[in-house]
Design a protein around this motif. Structure first.
Motif, PDB file in Angstrom:
ATOM      1  N   VAL A  82       0.845  -1.192   0.000  1.00  0.00           N
ATOM      2  CA  VAL A  82       0.000   0.000   0.000  1.00  0.00           C
ATOM      3  C   VAL A  82       0.883   1.246   0.000  1.00  0.00           C
ATOM      4  O   VAL A  82       1.784   1.378   0.831  1.00  0.00           O
ATOM      5  N   TYR A  83       0.612   2.141  -0.951  1.00  0.00           N
ATOM      6  CA  TYR A  83       1.310   3.430  -1.018  1.00  0.00           C
ATOM      7  C   TYR A  83       0.267   4.538  -1.090  1.00  0.00           C
ATOM      8  O   TYR A  83      -0.601   4.523  -1.964  1.00  0.00           O
ATOM      9  N   THR A  84       0.334   5.474  -0.163  1.00  0.00           N
ATOM     10  CA  THR A  84      -0.572   6.626  -0.146  1.00  0.00           C
ATOM     11  C   THR A  84      -2.025   6.180  -0.274  1.00  0.00           C
ATOM     12  O   THR A  84      -2.801   6.738  -1.058  1.00  0.00           O
ATOM     13  N   GLY A  85      -2.369   5.157   0.463  1.00  0.00           N
ATOM     14  CA  GLY A  85      -3.753   4.701   0.528  1.00  0.00           C
ATOM     15  C   GLY A  85      -4.245   3.914  -0.662  1.00  0.00           C
ATOM     16  O   GLY A  85      -5.457   3.716  -0.819  1.00  0.00           O
ATOM     17  N   SER A  86      -3.339   3.440  -1.535  1.00  0.00           N
ATOM     18  CA  SER A  86      -3.772   2.668  -2.699  1.00  0.00           C
ATOM     19  C   SER A  86      -2.674   1.682  -3.094  1.00  0.00           C
ATOM     20  O   SER A  86      -1.665   1.554  -2.400  1.00  0.00           O
ATOM     21  N   TYR A  87      -2.883   0.977  -4.211  1.00  0.00           N
ATOM     22  CA  TYR A  87      -1.840   0.093  -4.727  1.00  0.00           C
ATOM     23  C   TYR A  87      -0.700   0.955  -5.251  1.00  0.00           C
ATOM     24  O   TYR A  87      -0.849   2.158  -5.513  1.00  0.00           O
ATOM     25  N   SER A  88       0.453   0.352  -5.443  1.00  0.00           N
ATOM     26  CA  SER A  88       1.634   1.112  -5.855  1.00  0.00           C
ATOM     27  C   SER A  88       1.544   1.522  -7.327  1.00  0.00           C
ATOM     28  O   SER A  88       0.836   0.891  -8.135  1.00  0.00           O
ATOM     29  N   THR A 116       0.258  -1.284   8.775  1.00  0.00           N
ATOM     30  CA  THR A 116      -0.824  -1.324   9.747  1.00  0.00           C
ATOM     31  C   THR A 116      -2.112  -1.811   9.109  1.00  0.00           C
ATOM     32  O   THR A 116      -2.347  -1.571   7.906  1.00  0.00           O
ATOM     33  N   ALA A 117      -2.945  -2.453   9.919  1.00  0.00           N
ATOM     34  CA  ALA A 117      -4.213  -2.995   9.423  1.00  0.00           C
ATOM     35  C   ALA A 117      -5.196  -1.905   9.023  1.00  0.00           C
ATOM     36  O   ALA A 117      -6.211  -2.185   8.384  1.00  0.00           O
ATOM     37  N   ARG A 118      -4.900  -0.653   9.360  1.00  0.00           N
ATOM     38  CA  ARG A 118      -5.799   0.442   8.997  1.00  0.00           C
ATOM     39  C   ARG A 118      -5.903   0.627   7.485  1.00  0.00           C
ATOM     40  O   ARG A 118      -6.830   1.282   6.995  1.00  0.00           O
ATOM     41  N   HIS A 119      -4.965   0.057   6.743  1.00  0.00           N
ATOM     42  CA  HIS A 119      -4.986   0.189   5.284  1.00  0.00           C
ATOM     43  C   HIS A 119      -5.713  -0.969   4.585  1.00  0.00           C
ATOM     44  O   HIS A 119      -5.713  -1.031   3.352  1.00  0.00           O
ATOM     45  N   SER A 120      -6.323  -1.849   5.327  1.00  0.00           N
ATOM     46  CA  SER A 120      -6.884  -3.065   4.732  1.00  0.00           C
ATOM     47  C   SER A 120      -7.987  -2.799   3.713  1.00  0.00           C
ATOM     48  O   SER A 120      -8.196  -3.600   2.796  1.00  0.00           O
ATOM     49  N   LEU A 121      -8.708  -1.688   3.849  1.00  0.00           N
ATOM     50  CA  LEU A 121      -9.805  -1.408   2.918  1.00  0.00           C
ATOM     51  C   LEU A 121      -9.317  -1.076   1.512  1.00  0.00           C
ATOM     52  O   LEU A 121     -10.128  -0.976   0.587  1.00  0.00           O
ATOM     53  N   VAL A 122      -8.012  -0.915   1.327  1.00  0.00           N
ATOM     54  CA  VAL A 122      -7.483  -0.671  -0.009  1.00  0.00           C
ATOM     55  C   VAL A 122      -7.881  -1.792  -0.963  1.00  0.00           C
ATOM     56  O   VAL A 122      -8.056  -1.569  -2.171  1.00  0.00           O
ATOM     57  N   LEU A 123      -8.042  -2.985  -0.431  1.00  0.00           N
ATOM     58  CA  LEU A 123      -8.434  -4.125  -1.264  1.00  0.00           C
ATOM     59  C   LEU A 123      -9.796  -3.906  -1.902  1.00  0.00           C
ATOM     60  O   LEU A 123     -10.022  -4.277  -3.056  1.00  0.00           O
ATOM     61  N   GLU A 124     -10.707  -3.304  -1.139  1.00  0.00           N
ATOM     62  CA  GLU A 124     -12.077  -3.160  -1.615  1.00  0.00           C
ATOM     63  C   GLU A 124     -12.317  -1.862  -2.384  1.00  0.00           C
ATOM     64  O   GLU A 124     -13.083  -1.849  -3.345  1.00  0.00           O
ATOM     65  N   PHE A 125     -11.668  -0.753  -1.992  1.00  0.00           N
ATOM     66  CA  PHE A 125     -11.980   0.491  -2.689  1.00  0.00           C
ATOM     67  C   PHE A 125     -10.991   0.835  -3.793  1.00  0.00           C
ATOM     68  O   PHE A 125     -11.220   1.775  -4.567  1.00  0.00           O
ATOM     69  N   ALA A 126      -9.888   0.100  -3.902  1.00  0.00           N
ATOM     70  CA  ALA A 126      -8.914   0.373  -4.963  1.00  0.00           C
ATOM     71  C   ALA A 126      -8.655  -0.853  -5.849  1.00  0.00           C
ATOM     72  O   ALA A 126      -8.833  -0.790  -7.064  1.00  0.00           O
ATOM     73  N   MET A 127      -8.248  -1.978  -5.234  1.00  0.00           N
ATOM     74  CA  MET A 127      -7.850  -3.128  -6.048  1.00  0.00           C
ATOM     75  C   MET A 127      -9.030  -3.847  -6.694  1.00  0.00           C
ATOM     76  O   MET A 127      -8.994  -4.176  -7.882  1.00  0.00           O
TER      77      MET A 127
END
Length: 201
Positions: A82-88, A116-127
């Motif tokens: 995760v980079y800046t709240g999204s995929y690289s 940190t686990a706080r970035h886990s939602l990147v899977l759903e809103f970005a990837m």
């Protein structure tokens, strides 16, 4: 032979992204059984070629080979830090190289790593939206791993191992079912409501 291609966008060496990618590849191979194989495409090694592709408009050398392997794969496992709240950016550059339709209907498992686990939602809103746009068949379970999920350079047991097992099981199921004919769904062509009313008059 069933082949799964694992795409790892980790930058550092050693990389927690690569560790997770290897764990997912091995688990997918185990679920698929013999003679299934998996191989890893390390995007770090293709960084210069990806930049060249942006400038020239076509992949060359090892990048062209990686594109071919993705096109020929039975399934894809895509793992990004995760980079800046999204995929690289490197991760996105690689998928920008693929021709339209390359991933259409192809089973894909998405995964990500972060501190940190706080970035886990990147899977759903970005990837997940990215691969939906590419018309891939993304499995329901995505895998996220934070720093605390890794111990002594390997994936710890517990909930992460359970998520890996579940996600790769879903991926294997999609691969094994792909191309098979499923029974007709009786609700695909329902009787019009007006006709149902006519039967009871």
């Amino acid at each position: 032979m069933t082949n799964v291609v694992v795409i790892s966008a980790g930058i550092s060496v050693p990389s927690s992204t690569r560790i997770l990618a290897e764990s997912l590849g091995k688990a997918a191979r185990d679920h698929l059984g013999d003679p299934a194989t998996y191989d890893v495409i390390e995007l770090r090694d293709l960084a210069h070629l990806l930049t060249d592709n942006v400038l020239t408009g076509f992949p060359t050398g090892a990048l062209a080979d990686a594109v071919r392997r993705v096109a020929e794969a039975d399934a894809i496992i895509a793992v990004s830090p995760v980079y800046t709240g999204s995929y690289s950016g490197l991760f996105k550059m690689f998928f920008d190289v693929l021709e339209d339709g390359t991933l259409e209907g192809k089973p894909v498992l998405i995964a990500a790593t972060a501190g940190t686990a706080r970035h886990s939602l990147v899977l759903e809103f970005a990837m997940r939206p990215l691969f939906a746009y590419l018309r891939a068949e993304v499995v329901p379970t995505a895998v996220f791993a934070a720093s605390e999920d890794f111990g002594a350079g390997s994936v710890r047991g517990g909930s992460l191992s359970a998520r890996i097992d579940r996600a790769t099981g879903e991926l294997a199921d999609k691969v094994l079912r792909r191309g098979t004919t499923l029974p007709a769904d009786p609700f695909d062509d329902p009787t019009p409501f007006e006709d149902l009313l006519g039967d009871i008059r």
